[in-house]
Scaffold this motif. Sequence first.
Motif, PDB file in Angstrom:
ATOM      1  N   LYS A 199     -18.393   1.527   0.249  1.00 24.27           N
ATOM      2  CA  LYS A 199     -17.559   2.685  -0.129  1.00 24.27           C
ATOM      3  C   LYS A 199     -16.327   2.254  -0.901  1.00 24.27           C
ATOM      4  CE  LYS A 199     -18.005   6.260   3.415  1.00 24.27           C
ATOM      5  NZ  LYS A 199     -17.213   6.962   4.449  1.00 24.27           N
ATOM      6  N   GLY A 200     -15.654   1.218  -0.424  1.00 23.58           N
ATOM      7  CA  GLY A 200     -14.444   0.725  -1.072  1.00 23.58           C
ATOM      8  C   GLY A 200     -14.717   0.312  -2.510  1.00 23.58           C
ATOM      9  N   LYS A 201     -15.827  -0.399  -2.696  1.00 18.29           N
ATOM     10  CA  LYS A 201     -16.143  -0.881  -4.043  1.00 18.29           C
ATOM     11  C   LYS A 201     -16.508   0.277  -4.968  1.00 18.29           C
ATOM     12  CE  LYS A 201     -17.366  -5.489  -2.526  1.00 18.29           C
ATOM     13  NZ  LYS A 201     -18.429  -6.170  -1.748  1.00 18.29           N
ATOM     14  N   VAL A 202     -17.298   1.218  -4.450  1.00 13.64           N
ATOM     15  CA  VAL A 202     -17.688   2.368  -5.274  1.00 13.64           C
ATOM     16  C   VAL A 202     -16.456   3.146  -5.735  1.00 13.64           C
ATOM     17  CG1 VAL A 202     -18.891   4.596  -5.262  1.00 13.64           C
ATOM     18  CG2 VAL A 202     -20.001   2.580  -4.286  1.00 13.64           C
ATOM     19  N   SER A 203     -15.481   3.367  -4.831  1.00 12.49           N
ATOM     20  CA  SER A 203     -14.296   4.136  -5.241  1.00 12.49           C
ATOM     21  C   SER A 203     -13.546   3.402  -6.338  1.00 12.49           C
ATOM     22  CB  SER A 203     -13.331   4.388  -4.083  1.00 12.49           C
ATOM     23  OG  SER A 203     -13.910   4.228  -2.860  1.00 12.49           O
ATOM     24  N   LEU A 204     -13.389   2.060  -6.185  1.00 11.84           N
ATOM     25  CA  LEU A 204     -12.679   1.305  -7.228  1.00 11.84           C
ATOM     26  C   LEU A 204     -13.347   1.530  -8.584  1.00 11.84           C
ATOM     27  CD1 LEU A 204     -11.878  -2.017  -5.320  1.00 11.84           C
ATOM     28  CD2 LEU A 204     -10.217  -0.434  -6.288  1.00 11.84           C
ATOM     29  N   VAL A 205     -14.682   1.498  -8.610  1.00  8.08           N
ATOM     30  CA  VAL A 205     -15.409   1.724  -9.863  1.00  8.08           C
ATOM     31  C   VAL A 205     -15.144   3.139 -10.389  1.00  8.08           C
ATOM     32  CG1 VAL A 205     -17.715   1.930 -10.901  1.00  8.08           C
ATOM     33  CG2 VAL A 205     -17.196   0.018  -9.344  1.00  8.08           C
TER      34      VAL A 205
ATOM     35  N   ALA B 152      -3.673   2.054  -5.344  1.00  9.07           N
ATOM     36  CA  ALA B 152      -3.625   2.261  -3.888  1.00  9.07           C
ATOM     37  C   ALA B 152      -4.896   1.710  -3.239  1.00  9.07           C
ATOM     38  CB  ALA B 152      -3.447   3.744  -3.574  1.00  9.07           C
ATOM     39  N   ALA B 153      -6.042   1.937  -3.901  1.00  8.86           N
ATOM     40  CA  ALA B 153      -7.308   1.444  -3.342  1.00  8.86           C
ATOM     41  C   ALA B 153      -7.325  -0.077  -3.344  1.00  8.86           C
ATOM     42  CB  ALA B 153      -8.481   2.001  -4.145  1.00  8.86           C
TER      43      ALA B 153
ATOM     44  N   LEU C 102       0.836  -1.207   0.000  1.00  8.08           N
ATOM     45  CA  LEU C 102       0.000   0.000   0.000  1.00  8.08           C
ATOM     46  C   LEU C 102       0.873   1.260   0.000  1.00  8.08           C
ATOM     47  CD1 LEU C 102      -2.637   1.616   0.399  1.00  8.08           C
ATOM     48  CD2 LEU C 102      -2.423   1.185   2.848  1.00  8.08           C
ATOM     49  N   LEU C 103       1.913   1.264   0.856  1.00  8.32           N
ATOM     50  CA  LEU C 103       2.786   2.442   0.926  1.00  8.32           C
ATOM     51  C   LEU C 103       3.500   2.684  -0.403  1.00  8.32           C
ATOM     52  CD1 LEU C 103       4.337   2.006   4.499  1.00  8.32           C
ATOM     53  CD2 LEU C 103       2.468   3.510   3.806  1.00  8.32           C
ATOM     54  N   PHE C 104       3.829   1.592  -1.126  1.00  6.62           N
ATOM     55  CA  PHE C 104       4.481   1.754  -2.422  1.00  6.62           C
ATOM     56  C   PHE C 104       3.610   2.586  -3.364  1.00  6.62           C
ATOM     57  CE2 PHE C 104       4.945   0.438  -6.852  1.00  6.62           C
ATOM     58  CZ  PHE C 104       6.259   0.810  -7.059  1.00  6.62           C
ATOM     59  N   TRP C 105       2.342   2.216  -3.502  1.00 10.98           N
ATOM     60  CA  TRP C 105       1.485   2.941  -4.437  1.00 10.98           C
ATOM     61  C   TRP C 105       1.252   4.371  -3.970  1.00 10.98           C
ATOM     62  CZ3 TRP C 105       1.459   1.412  -9.115  1.00 10.98           C
ATOM     63  CH2 TRP C 105       1.623   0.064  -9.407  1.00 10.98           C
TER      64      TRP C 105
ATOM     65  N   TYR D  16     -12.545   5.106  -9.940  1.00 11.64           N
ATOM     66  CA  TYR D  16     -11.198   5.253 -10.498  1.00 11.64           C
ATOM     67  C   TYR D  16     -11.108   4.500 -11.829  1.00 11.64           C
ATOM     68  CZ  TYR D  16     -10.322   6.411  -5.587  1.00 11.64           C
ATOM     69  OH  TYR D  16     -10.384   6.943  -4.328  1.00 11.64           O
ATOM     70  N   ALA D  17     -11.661   3.289 -11.896  1.00 14.20           N
ATOM     71  CA  ALA D  17     -11.574   2.468 -13.112  1.00 14.20           C
ATOM     72  C   ALA D  17     -12.286   3.156 -14.275  1.00 14.20           C
ATOM     73  CB  ALA D  17     -12.170   1.085 -12.859  1.00 14.20           C
ATOM     74  N   VAL D  18     -13.380   3.843 -13.978  1.00 18.65           N
ATOM     75  CA  VAL D  18     -14.099   4.569 -15.027  1.00 18.65           C
ATOM     76  C   VAL D  18     -13.317   5.822 -15.434  1.00 18.65           C
ATOM     77  CG1 VAL D  18     -16.171   5.942 -15.499  1.00 18.65           C
ATOM     78  CG2 VAL D  18     -16.385   3.697 -14.398  1.00 18.65           C
ATOM     79  N   ALA D  19     -12.702   6.480 -14.460  1.00 14.70           N
ATOM     80  CA  ALA D  19     -12.046   7.765 -14.722  1.00 14.70           C
ATOM     81  C   ALA D  19     -10.824   7.617 -15.624  1.00 14.70           C
ATOM     82  CB  ALA D  19     -11.647   8.421 -13.403  1.00 14.70           C
ATOM     83  N   ILE D  20     -10.145   6.467 -15.552  1.00 16.68           N
ATOM     84  CA  ILE D  20      -8.899   6.312 -16.315  1.00 16.68           C
ATOM     85  C   ILE D  20      -9.136   6.399 -17.828  1.00 16.68           C
ATOM     86  CG2 ILE D  20      -6.923   4.797 -16.774  1.00 16.68           C
ATOM     87  CD1 ILE D  20      -7.216   3.840 -13.829  1.00 16.68           C
TER      88      ILE D  20
END
Lengths: 201, 201, 201, 201
Positions: free
Chosen positions: C145-151, C115-116, C81-84, C153-157
């Motif tokens: 919340k965790g799942k929504v954020s992953l979605v 990171a997420a 996690l710290l790496f990302w 970020y994946a959409v934003a890229i």
Amino acid sequence: MNKNRLEAFSDGVLAIIITIMVLELKVPHGEDLSALARLLPVFMTYVLSFVYVGIYWNNHHHMLHATRRISGAVLWANLHLLFWLSLLPFATGWMGENHFASAPTALYGGVLLMAAAAYTTLQHTIIVADGRESLVKRAVGADRKGKVSLVFYAVAIPLAFVLPWISSALYVSAALMWLIPDRRIERVLGERDAESSEHPT
Amino acid sequence: MNKNRLEAFSDGVLAIIITIMVLELKVPHGEDLSALARLLPVFMTYVLSFVYVGIYWNNHHHMLHATRRISGAVLWANLHLLFWLSLLPFATGWMGENHFASAPTALYGGVLLMAAAAYTTLQHTIIVADGRESLVKRAVGADRKGKVSLVFYAVAIPLAFVLPWISSALYVSAALMWLIPDRRIERVLGERDAESSEHPT
Amino acid sequence: MNKNRLEAFSDGVLAIIITIMVLELKVPHGEDLSALARLLPVFMTYVLSFVYVGIYWNNHHHMLHATRRISGAVLWANLHLLFWLSLLPFATGWMGENHFASAPTALYGGVLLMAAAAYTTLQHTIIVADGRESLVKRAVGADRKGKVSLVFYAVAIPLAFVLPWISSALYVSAALMWLIPDRRIERVLGERDAESSEHPT
Amino acid sequence: MNKNRLEAFSDGVLAIIITIMVLELKVPHGEDLSALARLLPVFMTYVLSFVYVGIYWNNHHHMLHATRRISGAVLWANLHLLFWLSLLPFATGWMGENHFASAPTALYGGVLLMAAAAYTTLQHTIIVADGRESLVKRAVGADRKGKVSLVFYAVAIPLAFVLPWISSALYVSAALMWLIPDRRIERVLGERDAESSEHPT
């Protein structure tokens, strides 16, 4: 007031000082060993300054271990010491890049002198805060090492304008003198532990 | 929720802020003392900002020592304070390099103002979290020093466009006012210790 | 194995990440306010990344507070996690300097996504190490919340190459969603404390 | 003498080393993905060095957990290890910028070799300080992994001037070997806990 945060903050500042000094060792553009050779003076000053910060951390560690009370004055005396040590990366970089020229070598001694004076002040402030039965007082005694280093730095500063390499030799000598761990505080702490096991509270 | 990690993280950020400010003191290329003289304004702003971060660390240390409960709001109020303090190296560098020109001097005051407001907010959040018997509330009292500094910074910002050196004088004065350690919290903590030794729990 | 050092090391790395990001805010050469105006995009990305590191620190703090056992796998999941997160200053700098251009905005989302994902992995590793009565497991629940954020970020890229400002809006939205402190863990910890005061050990 | 401050200071230095390495990943001026592609060798060395610092932190964590006594010699052996690790960002930057050329690849191996030797020395110093019933001694045993890595680095240094990519492969292999967490110390600590629950003191 507890001394944990004082130690943690000092550790943080010292850890950063010791590590940002290495940023002066700039990655050379060439890819052969001769590019490295040109960095030798910068590297040598880095080693010297690393050892100095190590000595301060070591002695600070011992002194605070024997400290009983942290007053407001101790907090500021500690910040004052950290201030002068924070100038070490600058002085190190200037001396290293100018291959031990006169003014940079004198400045390096000036920073060492101020840091040593600040350490002595911190020591004194802790002794005052701890009062009569101060362990630090007993441990420090006549503080011969501390006084000798102050003289070394004070002599090295004007000398840097005449014979800069002797000034550098004085900085190295003072560091070597301190590298021998400060057994005084370990001894006194040992005595305290021995006493307290005889008269348990 | 324990406050150790909040203190450790704040110590880390403050230690880094105080140390990266020194990176603005760039190693000069010349090797004589005149090269050093040109760095004087940068050095002076460094000293001022070092003292400010020292004051914040000191007061933060005292306030959290008297804090009983850490709520989620306290965590974010603390990060908010660290955010404004993290801009101090930038403001310091800009003011130092431009020899106390108007806009940089005003920005410096702006960062000080926002940091002071964030500290007041953190103080308030802690008092709310601790509830009625908040030690911090008793210690802070009317918070005269806090209010005076806010006025000093607010006055200094517009003034920087007319008489920038008076703004600088106001920043120095506010710092001097805080350098006197915050005896209020020490006094109240002393009272608590006295009380608890009378009525031991 | 105690979790103090894991927390201390993570605090150190997060404190440095949050502070070196400010180094991208380079001191401008001009001395008027227009020189400052040009830094606005860099400043805005700094604020966004500061908030993100603050969110990670906050959630990490809560999660480790509820953690009971640290296994070797937890140590490495934490370093992962710290790496990302350590790449965030780079991604922040690139996005800020290029005024939210497509590729930098996509990279920023990529770092957030990794990171997420690393945080989710760490969470899972802790739940496995704690075994059946894992508090973290109970607290996290369905981890909506965790799942929504992953979605997000994946959409934003991929979107960054078409409508980069919508990607930025998604990053801001995900941050706002997390700014609300994670009451789930606080609630479960509250229940535990209530239970243990009923059945004291 | 307590080991908390030794751990805290080491954590601080390692956290800073791991994070300043990322500063070598300089924000590119172009805004397209090809600007990123040119950074690939720098990124790859960053990953390798991150993993190495992670391994050192992990093993250091385990070793100090099993340590009973901190002597003055242990303090200096620890600083000596931190010194060599502090050169890793420099060696990483030089190797990454020169795309794994001979001299930089050899220097990288040299820093790894010195750090590994310093770790072995620290291990030995701790065993000596702990005396006959040293847990670290029991845990380390024949230290096969430690010896194999020393051989790998020693072979890779001259090899870098002939086949630099094999040297890089050796650095990666040694890292992979260590990535498997050091179960030896966990096992011995488990035995100690089992023993002490049988014969409670």
